[in-house]
Every structure is written in C-alpha cells, then in structure tokens.
Design an enzyme around this catalytic site. Sequence first.
Site, mmCIF file in Angstrom:
data_model
loop_
_atom_site.group_PDB
_atom_site.id
_atom_site.type_symbol
_atom_site.label_atom_id
_atom_site.label_comp_id
_atom_site.label_asym_id
_atom_site.label_seq_id
_atom_site.Cartn_x
_atom_site.Cartn_y
_atom_site.Cartn_z
ATOM 1 N N ASP A 113 37.484 67.134 25.685
ATOM 2 C CA ASP A 113 38.677 67.588 26.690
ATOM 3 C C ASP A 113 38.702 69.160 26.795
ATOM 4 O OD1 ASP A 113 40.733 67.673 28.615
ATOM 5 O OD2 ASP A 113 42.129 66.538 27.106
ATOM 6 N N TRP A 114 39.061 69.396 27.756
ATOM 7 C CA TRP A 114 38.871 71.218 28.284
ATOM 8 C C TRP A 114 39.287 72.050 27.128
ATOM 9 C CZ3 TRP A 114 36.433 67.856 30.637
ATOM 10 C CH2 TRP A 114 35.277 68.279 31.806
#
Length: 739
Positions: A266-267
């Site tokens: 995930d970012w």
Amino acid sequence: MFKKTLLITALVITATVSVKAQSKTPVYLDDSKSIQSRVEDALSRMNLQEKINMIHAQSKFSSPGVPRLGIPDNWTDDGPHGIRPDVLWDQWVQAGQTNDSCMAFPALTCLAATWNKDMALLYGNAIGEEARYRNKNVLLAPGVNIYRSPLNGRNFEYMGEDPFLSSKIVVPYIKGVQQNGVAACVKHFALNNSEGNRHTVNVNVDDRTLYEIYLPAFKAAVQEGGAMAIMGSYNLYKGEHCCHNQYLLNDILRKEWGFEGVVISDWGGTHDTNQAIFNGLDMEFGTGTNGLSYSKTNAYDNYYMAMPYLKLIQSGKVGTKELDEKVRRILRLSFLTTMNKNRPLGSLGSEEHALAARKIADEGIVLLKNKGNILPINLKTTKRIAIIGENAIKWMTVGGGSSSLKARYEITPLEGLKKRIGNQAEIVYARGYVGDTTGNYNGVITGQHLGDERSPAELIKEAVEAARKADLVIFVGGLNKSDHQDAEGTDRLSLNLPYDQDKLITELAKANKNLVVVNVSGNAVAMPWINQVPAIVQGWFLGSESGNALAGVLTGDVNPSGKLTFTFPVKLSDNGAQALGEFPGSKTEVTYKEGIYVGYRWAEEHKIKPLFAFGHGLSYTTFQYGNVTVDSKSMTASGKVTLSVNVKNTGSREGEEVVQLYISDLKSSVPRPVKELKGFEKISLKPGEQKVVSFTVDSTALSFFDAAKHQWVAEPGEFAALIGAASDDIRTKTVFSLK
C-alpha cells in the site's frame, strides 16, 4: 581460385546464419512459448539496475518496465468503484486531463448487497474494460476486509461482515477484471479493519479467528479467482508491517495458498529494507506518503527497495536470489497484461457501463422497512412529494479517499425522482440540514455550490412546512464522504447520523406520517426514530446512476431485492468489538477479543436483537418456502449431501429472492457460532411461479480451524441446515449427520 571461392562461400553461409540468428524472435517475445520460459529468458537478459528499477515506483502510480527489452511500464490505478483520474507524475495534484472521466459504479457494499455472483462478474468486467481503455494494467481493487465495527471509515469499500459471502462475490469480480488483461490487486492483506491508527497499530488475533473470519475472502481470491496481485495492508501483525510480513506473505499466501502473483505495498506501507527483501514484498509504492495527500518529492531512488537494496547487493551483504524471484513475478504480471497481444481494447464511460452500473444499483438497494406498504409510491393518489435532505442533491462519487472519482456524470436522487415522476406529481425540495458543502476533493471539482447561510432552526422549519403540505415525504440523508464518516484515513466517531439529522427526521415524522427515509451510507447507523418512520431504504453510494436507481425502486419500476451484508445494531455496544472496548484500540495495539464472533455471530451468541439483521431485505412481493429436504441423512468426511427447498412467489408481481443456507454444529468440542452462512442463491420468480433451490454441502461447510493442529477439522456429529430469507428469518430446517 578454388580456395578463394570456398572462402567466399563460407563467409556467405556464416553471414546468412548470423542474419537468421539475429532475426529469430527472442523467447520472451514469442507468444507460443510458455509464460515460465518467457519469464526466465527475459530475466536472463536483465542487468542488476534494471531488476532493481522494476521493483519500486518511478511515479505516483507507475513502476518501470525494461525499455531496452521492449517491456512496458506497469501502471496502477485505484478502484474499486471506478477508475481514478490521473494525477501528476510526482504530485497528488490532478493532471488536468479531459479524457479520464469514468463511469462511477456503486460502492462494493452495494455490490455485495445484491448477493448475486452474476452482478459481481458484470461489475468486474465493466470496470476492467475501463481500466484497460485507460491503459492501466493493475487495478487496485477489490477490497475484502471484514466489517468488524460500524465505525470503520472504510467499510463502504468492502463486502460486509461475512467471510463466505465476501468469498463468493470477490471471485467473479476478479475474473471479470482480469479477462480484460488487467490484474486485480486484492486489498488490504490483512486485518486492516480500522482507519484511525492504520499505520501504527499492531493487531493481536488468534489463529482460529484469523483463518475463519479474516482470511477466507483472500484465499478464495487467490485459489478460485486467480488474482494476479495482492496489496499488503498498513497495519502490523505479529510486530511486522503487513506489507513485508513473514507469516502472512511467505508462510500463508505463498506456501499455504500457492500464490504466484505479485505483492504490492500500500502507498507508504513499506518501512524496512531487510524485511521487504526477505518477507515477500515485490513492488514498493508510495514510500514517503500517507497514500492520500502529502509526499516527499522525487524520493523513488531512496525507496527501501531501491538504492538501499542495490547497495546491499553490491556490498555482498545480500544475494540476488530474492530479487530474481520478485522480478520473475513482475515479469509474469507483464506477460499476462501489458505484453498480452490478445487483450481487448476496453471502453470508457459507455452506455453499456451505465446500464451495468444501474443494474447493480437496482439489485443492491435494500428495503429495510415498509409498514403499511407505503412503498412503492402510488402516483395515482400521491400528488405532492416533499424531498428533504442534503444527500438528495450532493454528489457522492467525489471524496472518501483513494476511491474518489471524476465521474462522467452523476444523477442525484432529486434529479432521478424528478425525471421519473415528471408531471405525475409536484415535487418540492427543502435542504433540512447543511453538512459537507465542499465540491472539491484532491482537485476534482464537482461544480456544486452547496453553501447555505441559514441557521439549523430555519432549515428545519422550512423542511417541516414542506412536509406538512405534502402527500408523501422522502428524506434522503445518511453519511457522506467527509472525514469521520465514510472516508479513508479516519474512523467514525459515533453510530448516530451527523448534522443533527435524527432531530430533523423526528420532526418530519411528527409533521407527516407518510415518511420514507433513504439512508445513503456504506455503514450501519443508529435509528432512534425507527418506530415513527414507516418506510426505510438503505441507499448505499450508488455511483453515476444513483438517482435513477433510487427512483426506480421508490416508484416500483424495480422490485427491491438487496439484502444486508452486515448487521445494523440498535446501539454501538451491541457490536462485539465496541462492547469489549477494542475498537479502534490504542495507537499501537488492538486485540480482537471477540474472536470469531463478528457481526451476526456476536448478536446471536449473546441473544442481542439487532435493528436489522444480516441478510435482511424486503420485497414488494412475498415468497413462501416449502420444507427443506435432504438426499441423505448422513454423510462421510469425503461425501456430500444435497439440500433442496421449494420457493414460491405468492405475491402479485415479479421479484427476486435470496435464499440463504446456514449451518449449525449441534454439538462441538469447541465454541462455535449459533449458525454460519454456507450457501445462497438469488432466484427470480413471476407471480405464482415456484422453483426448487438446491445446495450441495461437503465437509468444508462443517469445519472449524483447529489452531493446535493448524488444519480445518470437521467433527463427526449432527448438524442443522437452516434455510431462510435472512439470518433472523429462518423458514425451514433439517438435521443430518457427519459420520
């Protein structure tokens, strides 16, 4: 002369062979070769820097291919309800393109509420076509995290509280997406069940709960759906961040489930180079960002799996075995997507996609209450309709975090009702309350100007006066995509409706007994006014076709057939996580003390009557269930039994019913839920028509996870099969035994 001729001939032959050798298609570009052989050939041609480049981002949403070898970049894009508009290369600012407006599909809570696997396939294919048209080869969707608490701000992106239902809906969604040559990246793996402390909280959960509640949808996505990608979650588990977690990614995902695809962070979810190298992460994105708004500029070479990894290899501190495995998986992704010459071209914002969005919305809307059959609207006797509430006019496709969209259009509920009703009745509108007046999220501007300077008292007075003069009142309220409502990055602060809507609804009910409340949300809400309101509709976030879909159900053009995918508690303490004081937990720790008793499992175990039960949903027609029959009263561990029930439409109009099968273990050596969903079928019946619905059950439907043995166990004994229209509406049951 002879020697000279021989030499020339030899040179010609050598040159000819050389030309043929040079013109021969490399194995990695030869479509006739296996994916594995193509991967190995491409890998053998790459240098160390090219390999390192491939495993981390080069922009906000892309990672490098290998230009020298003609291998394209990988381009990701947020779903799960539509294709997110492009941002600038290294900023969250909108790119300002004019060709990236998408079709907004209903939120996944609505899709799951259809209880229809065909709708999931339709949804996946449509959104896959849009991603393909935009040349995105990785769709960051769908989300299958379990609905543990109604306060989780991101529940609207998921599929509800039940692992079996989520498993059955996610598989066709994935297949629909991936038949377009676009990888579905299933998220967020795992235990990401709250938003407020998502970057720092370590989740403590026992293995049985992990395997029975929180992992099944991911397992189905991998083993049945063939998902090409999995996204790690922000939180920690066993003290390691889930984007590089030995137990989740290596032991479970790859070794137990045989996952061959890529794991994407995930970012901003990557935190450690060594763990990223050895604990299963393949592609690092968004490091130095919160995944929503802020970031470090041009930090890509300093990502944990960029220069730090390269230096470790060059210094001899780590080898390249793990790197090669990561690149192999990414190359496999490329050959299945960007390098697949046969993938379709896709389409964007088409009429077909609008019809798909409308159909899914139609089937997902849930009729919660309809006392006195106030719905559908009788336009022969109803001549003045008052529509009240901000959500009747507010765009809901914008905001909420990474799922925010730049929709090609959005029909609001007020617009949809006006269009459908036309001059058959007078429609008046009153605001009633002011909530979120912004029309701008991350640079996407709706063009709506919702500011209103009037006081709450003035707004309520206007709404009540409109209600008194109307034959029917439709209140369209609920939540919106603002922080601390249905939005990524924050959790809700209360089960109650915001902006004092409960007071407004109470006043409207006093003014007019013919009141319909449409709750627009992706979460359960408290309804202290429920006894004063005859009709309640769960309207979800319905996307571009929102107003048309709601109008269709309210006027009876569409017979509602949606069913709830999570329990509506009367009060917050009726939810297990809340009752035990374990939501959201502290900043660094949360313990899932309720264990396997999530949602209806908790309510039934503690004999708590919900506001609306899991699986609940009414229709404008009625259905009669016959007695369930079973083809055998006993089965072996390797055998099966088939349960059948006749269902008849006893009403006056065509409708769809979701027939639900629950299994109850009547005597077990371990605590088990009162019952668990193990089958469902959605059928359509004309008035008077009847059909036999059958469910085939094997030992997997009877099993629990034995943590000590680390395996699924089905104990011999008696089991009850309960069939009905909702978890609290069982119509027929029978008993069979496992020998």
